[in-house]
Design an enzyme around this catalytic site. Structure first.
Site, PDB file in Angstrom:
ATOM      1  N   LYS A  35       0.851  -1.338   0.095  1.00 59.33           N
ATOM      2  CA  LYS A  35       0.077  -0.053   0.047  1.00 59.33           C
ATOM      3  C   LYS A  35       0.788   1.410  -0.049  1.00 59.33           C
ATOM      4  CE  LYS A  35      -3.991  -2.064  -0.080  1.00 59.33           C
ATOM      5  NZ  LYS A  35      -3.368  -3.192  -0.623  1.00 59.33           N
TER       6      LYS A  35
HETATM    7  C1  LIG Z   1      -9.525  -2.309  -1.991  1.00 59.33           C
HETATM    8  C2  LIG Z   1      -8.939  -3.074  -0.725  1.00 59.33           C
HETATM    9  N1  LIG Z   1      -9.840  -3.284   0.247  1.00 59.33           N
HETATM   10  C3  LIG Z   1      -9.360  -4.026   1.355  1.00 59.33           C
HETATM   11  C4  LIG Z   1      -7.925  -4.550   1.326  1.00 59.33           C
HETATM   12  C5  LIG Z   1      -7.558  -5.263   2.239  1.00 59.33           C
HETATM   13  O1  LIG Z   1      -6.440  -4.807   2.878  1.00 59.33           O
HETATM   14  P1  LIG Z   1      -5.199  -5.754   3.781  1.00 59.33           P
HETATM   15  O2  LIG Z   1      -4.424  -6.545   2.952  1.00 59.33           O
HETATM   16  O3  LIG Z   1      -4.559  -5.018   4.708  1.00 59.33           O
HETATM   17  O4  LIG Z   1      -6.297  -6.839   4.563  1.00 59.33           O
HETATM   18  C6  LIG Z   1      -7.293  -4.286   0.216  1.00 59.33           C
HETATM   19  C7  LIG Z   1      -5.666  -4.897   0.103  1.00 59.33           C
HETATM   20  O5  LIG Z   1      -5.134  -5.037  -0.993  1.00 59.33           O
HETATM   21  C8  LIG Z   1      -7.635  -3.398  -0.871  1.00 59.33           C
HETATM   22  O6  LIG Z   1      -7.089  -3.299  -2.085  1.00 59.33           O
END
Ligand SMILES: Cc1ncc(COP(=O)(O)O)c(C=O)c1O
Length: 404
Positions: A194
C-alpha cells in the site's frame, strides 16, 4: 519485471532509518502490546501516536488501528450494525477482502455496476436497493475516487449506511476532504503493497464517537478500555481480536510522516507520463471526479476495445514497461475470475448461504463493468524511478501505444 505479489504501491520502496528508529523504541522497551504496561514503555505509545496523526491528517475526530485493512472493514461493518441477512452493495472491481468482510459479518454482498471512475456508479446503485439493503461499501480503487458526493447524497436520501473502503487511497481527497470521511466510517490498509505500509495493519476513521467506541471495543474482544486493569474492564459488546501490534504501528508512525513526499513524487511522475500519453491516439483516461485529489498511485486508461487493451498490456510488458495491470484477466481484483465466490467454495458453510435473500453469484451479470474493465489498464507509478527512468519509460510507452 512484473511484481509477483499483486499491484504494489510504494511505501515499501522507501523503508529506512526512520522506520527502524521507531521499531527500535518498541524493541528497547520490550512492550509489544498497544495497551497497558505504562511504566515499562518509556513513554512510547506507537499505536496511539499513529492514530492521532492519521485522524489529524484526515480531519476526523477518531481513528482506530486494526491488524489489517480487511479487519478494518469487518470492524466498520460491526460498528455500523451490519449483520445477519443485511444486504451490502459493493462493486465488482475491488479486492476480495470486500466480499470476504461482508460474508464474515453474516451479511449478503450485492454487486452493482462501476462507471468510468472505476468505482461504484451512483446512477446504477438505486436499482440494487431492496428493503434488505443496509449499507453501501464504496471502494476508492487504485489511489483515486468514486463520485463520492453523489453516492453520499443517495445514501442519505435512502437512509443507508455508507462505508468507504479507502484501503488503496490513503492521502487522496475529494474537493479537499480526505477519502474515508464521507460516510459513517472509512477504512485504510497498510499492508506491504500500500501507499504507506506498516507490514500488516489497517485503520478505521470516523467523526462519530459512538461508532468509534464500538469499533475500539469490537476490535479488542469487546473491552471498554476504562481504567488500567484489563481484567477489571467491562465488555459493552462481544468482540473479536483485530488488534495491531506496537511493532507494526511503529513502522506506520514513520511512514505516515513520508506520505506528503510520496504523493508529491507520484503526482510529478504521473503528470509527465499522462501528458505524454495524451499524444497517443485512442487512449481515454479514467474519469477523476477531482483530479487534484488523486493520490497518483496508478495511471489508469482505456483502449477502444477489449482485444486492443489485452494486446497493449502484453506489448507494454514485452517492451519493458513493468507494473501494467490488465485487471480483467487478473484473479485479484475483478469478479469475472472469482470462481470461489461464484461457486461459494468456503472452508465452512456461510451464514449468507442460509439467508432467504441468498444470492447466486455465478449468475451475477455486470455488463457495464465488463465493458469498462475489459478496456482498462492500470499502470503503477513507482517512487524508485529517477527522472531519466521516467523519460525512458515514456519513450517505450509511446512506441507501443502509438501503434495500438
Ligand atoms: C480495496 C482493498 N480493500 C481491502 C484490502 C485489504 O487490506 P489488507 O491486505 O490490509 O487486509 C485491500 C488490500 O489489497 C484492498 O486493495
Amino acid at each position: 519485471m512484473r511484481h509477483d505479489i499483486g499491484a504494489p504501491m510504494p511505501g515499501f520502496e522507501i523503508f529506512g532509518e526512520e522506520e527502524r528508529k521507531e521499531v527500535n523504541d518498541v524493541l528497547e522497551s520490550g512492550v509489544l502490546f498497544r495497551y497497558g504496561f505504562d511504566a515499562a514503555r518509556n513513554g512510547h505509545w506507537k499505536a496511539r501516536t499513529f492514530e492521532q496523526a492519521l485522524a489529524r491528517r484526515a480531519g476526523v475526530a477518531h481513528c482506530h488501528l486494526c491488524s489489517s485493512g480487511t479487519s478494518a472493514l469487518s470492524v466498520a461493518l460491526a460498528a455500523c450494525g451490519v449483520g445477519a441477512g443485511d444486504e451490502v452493495i459493493i462493486p465488482p472491481f475491488t479486492f476480495v477482502a470486500t466480499f470476504e468482510a461482508v460474508l464474515s459479518a453474516g451479511a449478503v454482498p450485492v454487486f452493482a455496476e462501476i462507471d468510468e471512475t472505476l468505482c461504484l456508479d451512483p446512477d446504477a446503485l438505486q436499482a440494487r436497493i431492496t428493503p434488505r439493503t443496509k449499507a453501501v461499501m464504496v471502494v476508492h480503487m487504485c489511489g483515486s475516487m468514486a463520485r463520492i458526493d453523489a453516492i453520499q447524497a443517495l445514501c442519505r436520501k435512502e437512509n443507508l449506511i455508507l462505508i468507504e473502503d479507502a484501503c488503496q487511497s490513503v492521502g487522496a481527497t475529494f474537493n479537499g476532504k480526505a477519502l474515508g470521511t464521507f460516510g459513517q466510517m472509512g477504512c485504510f490498509s497498510f499492508d506491504p503493497v500500500k501507499t504507506i505500509t506498516c507490514g500488516e495493519g489497517g485503520a478505521v476513521i470516523t467523526d462519530d464517537t459512538r461508532l468509534y467506541d464500538l469499533a475500539h471495543a469490537y476490535a479488542d474482544h469487546g473491552h471498554d478500555h476504562i481504567g488500567n486493569d484489563r481484567g477489571a474492564e467491562d465488555h459493552p459488546v462481544m468482540g473479536y481480536n483485530f488488534r495491531i501490534s506496537e511493532l507494526n504501528a511503529a513502522v506506520g508512525v514513520a511512514q505516515l510522516r513520508k506520505l506528503d513526499a510520496i504523493l508529491s513524487t507520484q503526482r510529478q511522475y504521473k503528470t509527465a507520463i499522462k501528458d505524454a500519453m495524451k499524444r497517443c491516439d485512442q487512449i481515454q483516461f479514467r474519469e477523476l471526479p477531482d483530479p487534484d485529489g488523486d493520490s497518483s498511485t496508478f495511471l489508469s486508461f482505456m483502449l477502444p476495445d477489449g482485444e486492443s487493451a489485452r494486446s497493449a498490456a502484453r506489448a507494454l510488458g514485452e517492451a519493458g514497461v513493468d507494473g501494467c495491470f490488465y485487471w480483467y484477466d487478473n484473479n485479484w481484483h475483478y469478479l469475472r475470475k472469482w470462481h470461489h465466490l461464484k461457486q461459494m467454495t468456503a472452508a465452512a458453510r456461510l451464514p449468507a448461504q442460509l439467508c432467504d435473500n441468498a444470492q447466486d453469484y455465478g449468475a451475477v451479470r455486470v455488463p457495464q463493468s465488463d465493458a469498462i474493465m475489459s478496456r482498462t489498464i492500470s499502470m503503477q507509478i513507482k517512487l524508485s524511478w529517477t527522472p531519466a527512468d521516467v523519460e525512458e519509460r515514456i519513450a517505450k510507452i509511446e512506441q507501443v501505444l502509438k501503434r495500438a
